[in-house]
Motif scaffolding. Structure first.
Motif, PDB file in Angstrom:
ATOM      1  N   GLY A 120     -16.603   2.709  15.126  1.00 15.13           N
ATOM      2  CA  GLY A 120     -15.314   2.390  15.742  1.00 15.13           C
ATOM      3  C   GLY A 120     -14.453   1.505  14.846  1.00 15.13           C
ATOM      4  N   GLY A 121     -13.150   1.627  15.007  1.00 12.62           N
ATOM      5  CA  GLY A 121     -12.213   0.700  14.368  1.00 12.62           C
ATOM      6  C   GLY A 121     -12.136   0.770  12.854  1.00 12.62           C
ATOM      7  N   VAL A 122     -12.442   1.930  12.272  1.00 10.82           N
ATOM      8  CA  VAL A 122     -12.420   2.034  10.810  1.00 10.82           C
ATOM      9  C   VAL A 122     -11.095   2.580  10.260  1.00 10.82           C
ATOM     10  N   GLY A 123     -10.178   2.930  11.180  1.00 10.75           N
ATOM     11  CA  GLY A 123      -8.883   3.444  10.710  1.00 10.75           C
ATOM     12  C   GLY A 123      -8.714   4.948  10.889  1.00 10.75           C
ATOM     13  N   LYS A 124      -9.478   5.551  11.799  1.00 10.78           N
ATOM     14  CA  LYS A 124      -9.339   6.995  12.054  1.00 10.78           C
ATOM     15  C   LYS A 124      -7.940   7.324  12.581  1.00 10.78           C
ATOM     16  N   THR A 125      -7.550   6.623  13.656  1.00 13.51           N
ATOM     17  CA  THR A 125      -6.266   6.935  14.286  1.00 13.51           C
ATOM     18  C   THR A 125      -5.111   6.604  13.348  1.00 13.51           C
ATOM     19  N   THR A 126      -5.207   5.464  12.667  1.00 13.41           N
ATOM     20  CA  THR A 126      -4.156   5.072  11.724  1.00 13.41           C
ATOM     21  C   THR A 126      -4.010   6.146  10.643  1.00 13.41           C
ATOM     22  N   PRO A 169     -14.726   7.479  18.489  1.00 12.14           N
ATOM     23  CA  PRO A 169     -15.778   6.847  17.686  1.00 12.14           C
ATOM     24  C   PRO A 169     -17.187   7.164  18.194  1.00 12.14           C
ATOM     25  N   PRO A 219      -4.519   0.001   1.668  1.00  9.24           N
ATOM     26  CA  PRO A 219      -4.705  -1.456   1.686  1.00  9.24           C
ATOM     27  C   PRO A 219      -4.669  -2.000   3.115  1.00  9.24           C
ATOM     28  N   ASN A 249      -2.759  -3.888   5.471  1.00 10.97           N
ATOM     29  CA  ASN A 249      -1.316  -4.106   5.405  1.00 10.97           C
ATOM     30  C   ASN A 249      -0.787  -4.276   6.829  1.00 10.97           C
ATOM     31  N   LEU A 262       1.149  -1.575   8.705  1.00 13.53           N
ATOM     32  CA  LEU A 262       0.371  -0.469   9.299  1.00 13.53           C
ATOM     33  C   LEU A 262      -0.118  -0.844  10.695  1.00 13.53           C
TER      34      LEU A 262
HETATM   35  P1  ATP Z   1     -11.446   3.747  17.239  1.00 13.96           P
HETATM   36  O1  ATP Z   1     -12.812   3.984  16.690  1.00 13.96           O
HETATM   37  O2  ATP Z   1     -11.398   2.733  18.335  1.00 13.96           O
HETATM   38  O3  ATP Z   1     -10.744   5.023  17.587  1.00 13.96           O
HETATM   39  P2  ATP Z   1     -10.072   3.831  14.745  1.00 13.96           P
HETATM   40  O4  ATP Z   1     -11.178   4.196  13.801  1.00 13.96           O
HETATM   41  O5  ATP Z   1      -9.194   4.931  15.190  1.00 13.96           O
HETATM   42  O6  ATP Z   1     -10.633   3.077  16.016  1.00 13.96           O
HETATM   43  P3  ATP Z   1      -7.679   2.376  14.165  1.00 13.96           P
HETATM   44  O7  ATP Z   1      -7.295   2.335  15.598  1.00 13.96           O
HETATM   45  O8  ATP Z   1      -6.920   3.277  13.275  1.00 13.96           O
HETATM   46  O9  ATP Z   1      -9.247   2.692  14.038  1.00 13.96           O
HETATM   47  O10 ATP Z   1      -7.652   0.921  13.524  1.00 13.96           O
HETATM   48  C1  ATP Z   1      -8.287  -0.176  14.149  1.00 13.96           C
HETATM   49  C2  ATP Z   1      -7.328  -1.375  14.103  1.00 13.96           C
HETATM   50  O11 ATP Z   1      -7.068  -1.752  12.755  1.00 13.96           O
HETATM   51  C3  ATP Z   1      -5.975  -1.084  14.729  1.00 13.96           C
HETATM   52  O12 ATP Z   1      -5.522  -2.240  15.372  1.00 13.96           O
HETATM   53  C4  ATP Z   1      -5.087  -0.757  13.540  1.00 13.96           C
HETATM   54  O13 ATP Z   1      -3.732  -1.066  13.758  1.00 13.96           O
HETATM   55  C5  ATP Z   1      -5.678  -1.648  12.456  1.00 13.96           C
HETATM   56  N1  ATP Z   1      -5.561  -1.063  11.119  1.00 13.96           N
HETATM   57  C6  ATP Z   1      -5.966   0.159  10.739  1.00 13.96           C
HETATM   58  N2  ATP Z   1      -5.746   0.366   9.429  1.00 13.96           N
HETATM   59  C7  ATP Z   1      -5.157  -0.765   8.966  1.00 13.96           C
HETATM   60  C8  ATP Z   1      -4.698  -1.191   7.677  1.00 13.96           C
HETATM   61  N3  ATP Z   1      -4.810  -0.400   6.608  1.00 13.96           N
HETATM   62  N4  ATP Z   1      -4.162  -2.426   7.574  1.00 13.96           N
HETATM   63  C9  ATP Z   1      -4.078  -3.241   8.656  1.00 13.96           C
HETATM   64  N5  ATP Z   1      -4.500  -2.908   9.879  1.00 13.96           N
HETATM   65  C10 ATP Z   1      -5.042  -1.689  10.055  1.00 13.96           C
END
Ligand code: ATP
Ligand code: MG
Length: 259
Positions: free
Chosen positions: A12-18, A127, A213, A215, A218
């Motif tokens: 979880g929370g590794v940046g998939k959705t971003t 996740p 990065p 950032n 983002l």
């Molecule tokens: P989940 O497993 O819950 O679906 P995820 O893998 O989709 O999470 P994200 O939601 O993309 O992860 O990112 C987790 C958090 O980190 C979010 O708050 C997002 O805004 C932040 N985040 C993601 N990428 C970056 C980045 N490159 N720089 C700063 N913050 C980021």
């Protein structure tokens, strides 16, 4: 020819959705015809695409259950791509899905009539390696794995790669690892640099050269219902995701040449 890419990592929370949202927007700006599918009941990709998950009609839920055509559930995101939205109903759908025939191939079948309308179809996965993620991996041609360069990341990555290999035999022989993308990267962090080095020595050119990065722009963009392309495309994060989109397009050309 369209290419279907799942954005997956069971962590979880590794940046998939971003990655899913910003890659969709960057490809749309390229310009490419893009469909983003939100397959996570959290509905984060839906909200970040400027679509309110509390106000949607048909969603990925009805599509997976066979109660609506994908075409009817798709909406246009202000970010320039199409979106198959989702909300928490998808959790209930997943439970109902367990009892349906061909339960891992529902998404694949639903996309069949529309896939040629798009150049890229991206799928934001939850996740876990749940039935929803299996539907994404069964439908996909490739997987993009976002990862944070942390201590246990490589271990998790090996587990994911093994799972993908196993799935390949059982579910989808043509599934490829499209690439691994380093997210939330901090160049001043020695551990991140060491893990990144190990990653490239293990996985070679499967690792995208674009590094995302850490950032703040983002992190801010989704709260405005915008991608980084709409919110601040010249930020470091914006430039990185535009670079990633360029690499995805170049890899696609390679896939076509070898096909
Ligand atoms: P989940 O497993 O819950 O679906 P995820 O893998 O989709 O999470 P994200 O939601 O993309 O992860 O990112 C987790 C958090 O980190 C979010 O708050 C997002 O805004 C932040 N985040 C993601 N990428 C970056 C980045 N490159 N720089 C700063 N913050 C980021
Ligand atoms: Mg997510």
């Amino acid at each position: 020819m369209s290419r279907i890419i799942a954005i997956a990592n069971q962590k979880g929370g590794v940046g998939k959705t971003t990655t899913a949202v910003n890659l969709a927007a960057a490809l749309a700006a390229a310009p490419r015809k893009v469909l983003l599918i939100d397959l996570d009941p959290q509905g984060n990709a839906t909200m970040a695409s400027g679509v309110d998950k509390r106000e949607i009609g048909d969603s990925a839920c009805e599509v997976l259950l066979g109660e609506a055509e994908a075409r009817a559930a798709i909406v246009r995101s202000p970010e320039g791509y199409d979106l198959l939205p989702t909300n928490i109903d998808l959790t209930a759908a997943e439970i109902q899905l367990m009892d349906l025939p061909a339960r891992e191939n529902r998404l694949k079948a639903a996309l069949e009539p529309i896939r040629e309308q798009y150049q890229y179809i991206l799928i934001d996965c939850p996740p876990s390696l749940s039935l929803l993620t299996l539907n994404a991996l069964a439908a996909a041609d490739g997987v993009i794995v976002p990862m944070q360069c942390e201590y246990f990341a490589l271990e998790g990555l090996s587990a994911l790669v093994n799972t993908i290999e196993a799935l390949k035999q059982r579910l989808n022989p043509s599934l490829q690892i499209e690439g691994i993308v380093r997210t939330m990267f901090d160049v001043r962090n020695n551990l991140a640099n060491a893990v990144s080095g190990e990653l490239t020595s293990h996985f070679g050119d499967k690792v995208f050269r674009s590094i995302i990065p850490r950032n703040v722009r983002l992190a801010e963009a989704p709260s405005h219902g915008q991608s980084i392309v709409g919110y601040d495309r010249s930020s470091r994060g914006g430039i990185a995701y535009m670079g990633l989109a360029g690499e995805v397009i170049r890899r696609e050309k390679k896939h076509k040449e070898t096909a």
